[in-house]
Design a protein around this motif. Structure first.
Motif, PDB file in Angstrom:
ATOM      1  N   TYR A  33      -0.369  12.355 -39.245  1.00  0.00           N
ATOM      2  CA  TYR A  33      -1.190  12.199 -40.028  1.00  0.00           C
ATOM      3  C   TYR A  33      -1.269  12.039 -41.711  1.00  0.00           C
ATOM      4  O   TYR A  33      -2.080  12.127 -42.353  1.00  0.00           O
ATOM      5  CB  TYR A  33      -2.000  13.587 -40.127  1.00  0.00           C
ATOM      6  N   ASP A 100      -3.201  14.846 -47.189  1.00  0.00           N
ATOM      7  CA  ASP A 100      -4.220  13.817 -46.772  1.00  0.00           C
ATOM      8  C   ASP A 100      -3.070  12.272 -47.195  1.00  0.00           C
ATOM      9  O   ASP A 100      -3.218  12.592 -48.705  1.00  0.00           O
ATOM     10  CB  ASP A 100      -5.098  13.442 -47.332  1.00  0.00           C
ATOM     11  N   PHE A 324      -7.541  18.620 -36.718  1.00  0.00           N
ATOM     12  CA  PHE A 324      -7.051  17.574 -37.768  1.00  0.00           C
ATOM     13  C   PHE A 324      -7.908  17.212 -39.103  1.00  0.00           C
ATOM     14  O   PHE A 324      -7.167  16.902 -39.671  1.00  0.00           O
ATOM     15  CB  PHE A 324      -6.643  16.154 -37.335  1.00  0.00           C
ATOM     16  N   SER A 325      -8.546  16.656 -38.983  1.00  0.00           N
ATOM     17  CA  SER A 325      -9.762  15.998 -40.194  1.00  0.00           C
ATOM     18  C   SER A 325     -10.309  16.637 -40.710  1.00  0.00           C
ATOM     19  O   SER A 325     -11.347  16.731 -42.188  1.00  0.00           O
ATOM     20  CB  SER A 325     -10.816  14.739 -39.184  1.00  0.00           C
TER      21      SER A 325
END
Length: 361
Positions: A33, A100, A324-325
């Protein structure tokens, strides 16, 4: 902490952990990620689980998709010389909010020192396995014993047992019919009247006239049934009024029919999807009637519990799910919903928004 006394006390770099089959799957998830450049190595790592492999394949990056295709065609890649890793502590990725697309720290060793994926594939280092010795299959005589003769097979056929069962049932039915046909009827004597029943009407007591109670004219109140939620949270959802993502950047407060979510840090306006608050953070709320920006409010994280990815939480008429997002929350009665992340936000009207439908994915 590195507990190996023979090591030099130095943690392996991120690229090494991405290829090492002994790396914890949760660490591989964070590396995939946080470090897009290492996703191909993670896709070929034997420790990567199927859910992570599918997520990598859905990203759309050609190099990553090629690595996933190679893994599914030829199997995972085992390094020719597995680095000595004794510390599976996840890599420290900056502050709590930094989650991110960050590049690896320049202080890590050069990747040229680590075995490359091409070398691992060329040498065929996919784990040494020894083919088991296959014993000869036993014959039907050894498994099932001596086979019955033709006469025994005929007597043991299903029709034989069916005929036998029908014959027994017919005999039982005939016995019941004969029993009731030959049974003599019982003579039940008539009851003799008691002296009180034979008394004359003049001797009987006249019934006393008592006033009748008039029925109440007020209708009884029936309990009202509460409406069932149209978009309920699944069974096993955590009961809480405040939650936050594993990184702590996304915080949501649940109360009544309203949920307020805040992204404490966001990307700049050039890469952000949706309207961005001028304060540097983003707050969005979903109620029973709709979705609105709430730039003047910040979700309280003081009593928030941290929920792992894929976990549901609910409170009153609202619910949330951590992914996750990003984070998605909705009103369980009407379906008004939001999805929020560092990359942007969006709204919906049919309950939770699927992670695959996030605009920034």
């Amino acid at each position: 902490m590195n507990t190996d006394t023979h090591s030099n006390g130095r943690k392996p770099d991120i690229a090494t952990q991405a290829s090492d089959p002994r790396t914890d799957p949760s660490v591989l998830r964070i590396i995939a990620y946080e470090y897009p450049a290492l996703r191909a190595k993670v896709a070929l790592n034997p420790a990567a689980y199927e859910g992570l492999i599918q997520w990598l394949d859905d990203i759309g990056d050609e190099a990553v998709k090629a690595a996933v295709h190679q893994r599914r065609e030829s199997g995972p890649v085992y390094p020719t010389t597995a680095p000595h890793v004794t510390d599976t502590t996840p890599p420290v990725i900056g502050s709590v909010a930094a989650v991110d697309n960050q590049e690896p720290d320049s202080a890590h060793p050069d990747e040229s020192e680590q075995p490359t994926l091409t070398a691992a594939v060329a040498t065929g280092a996919v784990g040494a396995t020894t083919a088991p010795t296959v014993a000869p299959a036993p014959s039907s005589q050894e498994v099932f014993g001596p086979q019955p003769k033709e006469e025994e097979k005929r007597t043991r056929s299903p029709y034989f047992f069916l005929i036998l069962l029908l014959t027994l049932f017919a005999l039982l039915l005939a016995a019941v019919v004969i029993y009731f046909a030959t049974r003599s009827p019982e003579i039940i004597p008539e009851p003799t009247p008691s002296p009180t029943e034979t008394a004359s009407p003049t001797q009987s007591e006249e019934p006393s006239e008592e006033p009748r109670e008039e029925p109440s004219e007020e209708p009884s109140e029936e309990p009202t049934e509460e409406p069932e939620p149209l978009y309920p949270a699944p069974e096993g959802a955590i009961e809480t009024s405040a939650l936050q993502s594993p990184t702590g950047n996304l915080v949501c407060n649940l109360s009544g029919d309203r949920v307020l979510c805040t992204a404490l840090e966001t990307y700049d306006s050039s890469s952000f999807l949706g309207n961005l608050c001028p304060t540097g953070y983003l707050s969005v709320e979903a109620t029973e009637t709709g979705v609105n920006l709430a730039c003047g409010q910040v979700a309280n994280a003081a009593d928030a519990i941290t929920v792992d990815y894929g976990t549901y939480a609910q409170y009153d008429d609202v619910a949330c799910m951590s992914t996750f997002s990003g984070m998605t929350c909705w009103n369980t009665m009407t379906g008004q919903s939001i999805a929020i992340a560092r990359s942007g936000w969006q709204s919906g009207e049919t309950g939770p928004i699927a992670e695959s439908s996030f605009r920034w994915n």
